[in-house]
Design a protein around this motif. Sequence first.
Motif, PDB file in Angstrom:
ATOM      1  N   LEU A 135       0.953  -1.226  -0.048  1.00  0.00           N
ATOM      2  CA  LEU A 135       0.055   0.090   0.075  1.00  0.00           C
ATOM      3  C   LEU A 135       0.808   1.204  -0.182  1.00  0.00           C
ATOM      4  CD1 LEU A 135      -2.942  -0.876   2.434  1.00  0.00           C
ATOM      5  CD2 LEU A 135      -2.768  -0.785   0.124  1.00  0.00           C
ATOM      6  N   ARG A 136       1.896   1.093   0.703  1.00  0.00           N
ATOM      7  CA  ARG A 136       3.000   2.299   0.775  1.00  0.00           C
ATOM      8  C   ARG A 136       3.408   2.711  -0.881  1.00  0.00           C
ATOM      9  NH1 ARG A 136       4.215   0.597   5.997  1.00  0.00           N
ATOM     10  NH2 ARG A 136       5.713  -0.922   5.384  1.00  0.00           N
ATOM     11  N   GLN A 137       3.945   1.682  -1.137  1.00  0.00           N
ATOM     12  CA  GLN A 137       4.490   1.745  -2.602  1.00  0.00           C
ATOM     13  C   GLN A 137       3.298   2.300  -3.801  1.00  0.00           C
ATOM     14  OE1 GLN A 137       7.432  -1.373  -4.128  1.00  0.00           O
ATOM     15  NE2 GLN A 137       6.267  -2.523  -2.524  1.00  0.00           N
ATOM     16  N   ILE A 138       2.120   1.971  -3.595  1.00  0.00           N
ATOM     17  CA  ILE A 138       1.159   2.165  -4.337  1.00  0.00           C
ATOM     18  C   ILE A 138       0.675   3.609  -4.176  1.00  0.00           C
ATOM     19  CG2 ILE A 138      -1.576   2.192  -5.033  1.00  0.00           C
ATOM     20  CD1 ILE A 138      -1.093  -1.094  -4.459  1.00  0.00           C
ATOM     21  N   TRP A 139       0.772   4.032  -3.034  1.00  0.00           N
ATOM     22  CA  TRP A 139       0.465   5.732  -2.307  1.00  0.00           C
ATOM     23  C   TRP A 139       1.625   6.378  -2.961  1.00  0.00           C
ATOM     24  CZ3 TRP A 139      -2.693   9.278  -1.900  1.00  0.00           C
ATOM     25  CH2 TRP A 139      -2.369  10.503  -1.311  1.00  0.00           C
ATOM     26  N   GLN A 140       2.946   6.016  -2.954  1.00  0.00           N
ATOM     27  CA  GLN A 140       3.719   6.798  -3.334  1.00  0.00           C
ATOM     28  C   GLN A 140       3.711   7.031  -4.838  1.00  0.00           C
ATOM     29  OE1 GLN A 140       7.553   5.061  -1.878  1.00  0.00           O
ATOM     30  NE2 GLN A 140       7.241   5.653   0.265  1.00  0.00           N
ATOM     31  N   TYR A 141       3.538   5.870  -5.546  1.00  0.00           N
ATOM     32  CA  TYR A 141       3.297   5.839  -7.005  1.00  0.00           C
ATOM     33  C   TYR A 141       2.293   6.740  -7.396  1.00  0.00           C
ATOM     34  CZ  TYR A 141       3.024   4.547 -11.914  1.00  0.00           C
ATOM     35  OH  TYR A 141       2.777   4.516 -13.160  1.00  0.00           O
ATOM     36  N   VAL A 142       0.986   6.982  -6.795  1.00  0.00           N
ATOM     37  CA  VAL A 142      -0.022   7.658  -7.077  1.00  0.00           C
ATOM     38  C   VAL A 142       0.265   9.250  -6.796  1.00  0.00           C
ATOM     39  CG1 VAL A 142      -2.226   8.199  -6.593  1.00  0.00           C
ATOM     40  CG2 VAL A 142      -1.717   5.967  -6.924  1.00  0.00           C
ATOM     41  N   ARG A 143       0.841   9.517  -5.550  1.00  0.00           N
ATOM     42  CA  ARG A 143       1.216  10.839  -5.206  1.00  0.00           C
ATOM     43  C   ARG A 143       2.511  11.344  -5.893  1.00  0.00           C
ATOM     44  NH1 ARG A 143       3.959  12.982  -0.633  1.00  0.00           N
ATOM     45  NH2 ARG A 143       3.209  14.865   0.055  1.00  0.00           N
ATOM     46  N   LEU A 144       3.366  10.739  -5.710  1.00  0.00           N
ATOM     47  CA  LEU A 144       4.735  11.347  -6.357  1.00  0.00           C
ATOM     48  C   LEU A 144       5.023  11.371  -7.953  1.00  0.00           C
ATOM     49  CD1 LEU A 144       6.902   9.988  -3.619  1.00  0.00           C
ATOM     50  CD2 LEU A 144       5.895  12.207  -3.873  1.00  0.00           C
ATOM     51  N   ARG A 145       5.818  11.819  -8.568  1.00  0.00           N
ATOM     52  CA  ARG A 145       6.093  11.882  -9.792  1.00  0.00           C
ATOM     53  C   ARG A 145       6.817  10.700 -10.148  1.00  0.00           C
ATOM     54  NH1 ARG A 145       5.010  16.472 -12.594  1.00  0.00           N
ATOM     55  NH2 ARG A 145       4.515  18.600 -11.352  1.00  0.00           N
ATOM     56  N   ASN A 146       6.816  10.271 -11.358  1.00  0.00           N
ATOM     57  CA  ASN A 146       7.593   8.765 -11.806  1.00  0.00           C
ATOM     58  C   ASN A 146       8.913   8.827 -11.334  1.00  0.00           C
ATOM     59  OD1 ASN A 146       5.306   7.850 -12.884  1.00  0.00           O
ATOM     60  ND2 ASN A 146       5.655   8.668 -14.939  1.00  0.00           N
ATOM     61  N   GLU A 176      10.423  10.153  -9.028  1.00  0.00           N
ATOM     62  CA  GLU A 176      10.580  10.253  -7.429  1.00  0.00           C
ATOM     63  C   GLU A 176      10.373   8.958  -6.866  1.00  0.00           C
ATOM     64  OE1 GLU A 176      11.510  12.857  -6.056  1.00  0.00           O
ATOM     65  OE2 GLU A 176      11.561  14.078  -7.734  1.00  0.00           O
ATOM     66  N   THR A 177       9.778   7.731  -7.624  1.00  0.00           N
ATOM     67  CA  THR A 177       9.526   6.481  -6.930  1.00  0.00           C
ATOM     68  C   THR A 177      10.378   5.534  -7.231  1.00  0.00           C
ATOM     69  OG1 THR A 177       8.130   6.046  -8.741  1.00  0.00           O
ATOM     70  CG2 THR A 177       6.996   7.122  -6.878  1.00  0.00           C
ATOM     71  N   ALA A 178      11.041   4.824  -6.355  1.00  0.00           N
ATOM     72  CA  ALA A 178      11.662   3.555  -6.482  1.00  0.00           C
ATOM     73  C   ALA A 178      11.133   2.784  -7.221  1.00  0.00           C
ATOM     74  CB  ALA A 178      12.441   3.012  -5.347  1.00  0.00           C
ATOM     75  N   PRO A 179      11.706   1.537  -7.865  1.00  0.00           N
ATOM     76  CA  PRO A 179      10.820   0.342  -8.800  1.00  0.00           C
ATOM     77  C   PRO A 179      10.204  -0.345  -7.588  1.00  0.00           C
ATOM     78  CG  PRO A 179      13.240   0.642  -9.371  1.00  0.00           C
ATOM     79  CD  PRO A 179      13.110   1.549  -8.266  1.00  0.00           C
ATOM     80  N   PHE A 180       8.924  -0.933  -8.128  1.00  0.00           N
ATOM     81  CA  PHE A 180       7.957  -1.645  -7.348  1.00  0.00           C
ATOM     82  C   PHE A 180       8.722  -3.068  -6.869  1.00  0.00           C
ATOM     83  CE2 PHE A 180       4.272   0.514  -8.907  1.00  0.00           C
ATOM     84  CZ  PHE A 180       3.821   1.173  -7.904  1.00  0.00           C
ATOM     85  N   GLN A 181       8.447  -3.183  -5.366  1.00  0.00           N
ATOM     86  CA  GLN A 181       9.106  -4.660  -5.025  1.00  0.00           C
ATOM     87  C   GLN A 181       7.713  -5.351  -5.144  1.00  0.00           C
ATOM     88  OE1 GLN A 181      12.023  -5.212  -4.611  1.00  0.00           O
ATOM     89  NE2 GLN A 181      13.031  -3.030  -4.500  1.00  0.00           N
ATOM     90  N   ALA A 182       7.944  -6.640  -5.690  1.00  0.00           N
ATOM     91  CA  ALA A 182       6.773  -7.544  -5.980  1.00  0.00           C
ATOM     92  C   ALA A 182       6.141  -8.059  -4.637  1.00  0.00           C
ATOM     93  CB  ALA A 182       7.203  -8.624  -7.128  1.00  0.00           C
ATOM     94  N   SER A 183       7.253  -8.184  -3.588  1.00  0.00           N
ATOM     95  CA  SER A 183       6.731  -9.003  -2.269  1.00  0.00           C
ATOM     96  C   SER A 183       7.707  -8.459  -1.157  1.00  0.00           C
ATOM     97  CB  SER A 183       6.777 -10.346  -2.640  1.00  0.00           C
ATOM     98  OG  SER A 183       8.240 -10.776  -2.633  1.00  0.00           O
ATOM     99  N   MET A 184       7.382  -8.613   0.225  1.00  0.00           N
ATOM    100  CA  MET A 184       8.205  -8.555   1.050  1.00  0.00           C
ATOM    101  C   MET A 184       9.545  -9.227   0.998  1.00  0.00           C
ATOM    102  SD  MET A 184       8.573  -6.780   4.029  1.00  0.00           S
ATOM    103  CE  MET A 184       7.120  -6.316   4.317  1.00  0.00           C
ATOM    104  N   ARG A 185       9.389 -10.290   0.372  1.00  0.00           N
ATOM    105  CA  ARG A 185      10.831 -11.067   0.422  1.00  0.00           C
ATOM    106  C   ARG A 185      11.785 -10.217  -0.556  1.00  0.00           C
ATOM    107  NH1 ARG A 185      12.547 -16.669   0.077  1.00  0.00           N
ATOM    108  NH2 ARG A 185      14.718 -16.505  -0.435  1.00  0.00           N
ATOM    109  N   ARG A 186      11.127  -9.758  -1.765  1.00  0.00           N
ATOM    110  CA  ARG A 186      11.983  -8.905  -2.692  1.00  0.00           C
ATOM    111  C   ARG A 186      12.505  -7.803  -1.997  1.00  0.00           C
ATOM    112  NH1 ARG A 186      12.410 -13.173  -4.273  1.00  0.00           N
ATOM    113  NH2 ARG A 186      11.665 -14.254  -6.176  1.00  0.00           N
TER     114      ARG A 186
END
Length: 789
Positions: free
Chosen positions: A275-286, A288-298
């Motif tokens: 959810l934090r990753q999604i919120w950052q992607y929606v709120r911040l410019r491209n 400004e966001t780090a690449p998505f992590q597919a899971s907690m393990r990643r």
Amino acid sequence: MVRVDGREVQVTGRLLAPWTRRTNDILRLVFATLFLTVVVTSSLITRRDWVGLERSISDIVGVLTPTQSNLVYIAYGVAILALPFVILIGLIATRQVKLLAAYAAAAVIAGVLLSITPRGLAAPRWHFDLDDRLNTVFSQFLDDPRWIAMLAAVLTVSGPWAPRRYRRWWWGLLLAFVPIHLVVSAVVPARSLLGLSVGWFVGALVVLVVGTPALEVPLAGAVRALGRRGVDVTALHVERPAGPGPLVLSATRGESTAAAVVELYGPNQRSGGALRQIWQYVRLRNDETAPFQASMRRAVEHRALMAIAIHDLDLANTTTIAVAGLDRGWTLYAHTAPRGTPLSEDDPVDVPWKSLRELHDHVISHGDLRAKEITLDDGRARFGGFGNAEYGALDTRLQSDIAQLLVTTTSLYGPRPAVTAAIEAFGRDTVLTASGRLTKTAMPQRIRNSVVDIKTMVTTARDEVKRQTGADQIATETITRFNRNQLIQLVLLVALVYVAYPFISTVPAFFNELRTANYWWALLGLAISGVTFFGASAALWACTSEQVNYKNLTIMQVANTFAATTTPAGVGGLALSTRFLQKSGLSTVRATAAVALQQAVQVITHVTLLIFFSAVAGASANLRHFVPSLTVLYLIGGAALGVMGTFMLVPKTRRWLGTSVRPRLKEVGHDLRELAREPKRLALIVLGCASTTLGAALALWVSVEAFGGDVAFVTVTVVTMIGGTLASAAPTPGGVGAVEAALIGGLAAFGVPAAVAVPSVLLYRVLTCWIPVFIGWFVMRWLTNHDLI
């Protein structure tokens, strides 16, 4: 103690976290609410279509004979009837006392909700008379929505406690009533689906209120994972229980110091991270966001790999030992204890800057430069906490690092040493560019929480960068797709349109009335509306002791109309005026004092003019129309005394009055006394404030004349001031709706026909509100582009 492969490992400290409300609990309630809405909506709107669809499906799957159907019904009824008692026995056996209370509460609430009828509560009529047909005995439970709701509620509450395989069997058994109904009785009862949705909603709500139990921690698996990396653990000590962050333990060998720091990430933290990753992607410019992590393990693997990469540069204060996936969805990350001592004000300020420059030379960004993540060892700064680090980082991420370290070092050493060290390490141009991110919005939440008074730190760092680089100003970097002010403004604009909708619906009739209007009067009213901006500018200009540009101040007043109209009580206009004065070179205190002084004189002038014109009106203006009844006056007085008493009796509000309100009032009083000693300046402010009040009254009088009305100017002035005063308390933006109603009612009270009063007021609002608001939006954009606000 934990037994691992024939040996015992001692565990000390609080291992399990207290019950908490996790992201899963919130999502569960959201989905349950949506499901309940869908079921209710489909039952009310498309029930006939659903019945037809169910019958057609039943024709395909209904292959059982009546005898077979009865056997299926009886077997399923026994399972459904026994299911809640099996769960209850399991809770009692494991001594889940708190879960028992939640279990009972969910069952009772779900049952009571579906027992409410127009005639009160309807008690269930369940019986176990086996002399009747067996399928009839069990059908009373299968077809009763209360039993289905209670089952769904207790399953939802018990789910977080039970292993996943049990939860799947429970829910599979409950949801099987849908295909079984299609096979046995052709149609799924809508009330059963309603019971399922209500039970799930009630259970999700109870779980959110009560919390979910901590899950079993796979310590044996963690010890084995460390053993495979050559770390034979004999004891584990809990340093920090699991919560928003991982469960942190220190692993030791016998009596020696900690051999490793073990971080265990639970399965419920996975959804929060997503959810934090999604919120950052929606709120911040491209960028400004780090690449998505597919899971907690990643995500954990990324942190470990970045620690290895930075360790190769001899800039990491930890060494990665192991990363492993454990049972029940847990992930392990083990590393050595941080080397060195935490960064403090006694250490050289240039050391962390040199290490950061070396890190950036290898195109690596850190992303979390708090003081606690930086240690000094052998005269060298080393970094820890690489969850936000990035290899091959973009320039924006590197600039963010510089801005973060500027804030951190400013809080420790002061602005001058921090900026000097930054310029020596990175150069003037690089620091100046990165300083565009010295804003509260651009600072990550973890940085904002790590320093005291982040706003002051950011401001002082920016000012010091301007001083040392010789820059006149620093362009603020835009890092978000939208900000809070834009959201608020959008909501207020929607509210403005909503409130104005009844008046928009009268636009066709208003335009028909315009055919009979005298356009020369309308043009005069538009000119009068424009003159009021010059008067308001003159008043504020005099309040600033003529220290700002009068031309730009007049232009700002047009934009002020938009800001004041789109915010309740006109607070946006006050904020815009203060911001403009700050940009014009006044200090924050001086700008606030000037705006407060103008508002104080405006109120005094308005009240004085109201008393004067009310006295002049005399018998010709029947002011009783505006005087409330005695009962209303008593209620208003009582409410005012109650509010005053509350503010005086409650310590917090009394302290707020003494520390915030009283000093401001003293400042305004002092400014008024100083103003009284300057007659010319006082006269200019009073005339400017009076022009806005009298200009509004004159514009309304001209609008009435445009439609052939016959009313005295004094009467219109009283109506404008009293109506405007009453409508100013309205919560709508710009008083939209309240102003129109008050002015139309005021004119009607003085004998102006509705056929004249309604179009006159609408024309008045178009001239003094809607046209300036429309133009004001473009003017505000112009002021923003020219860095005047």
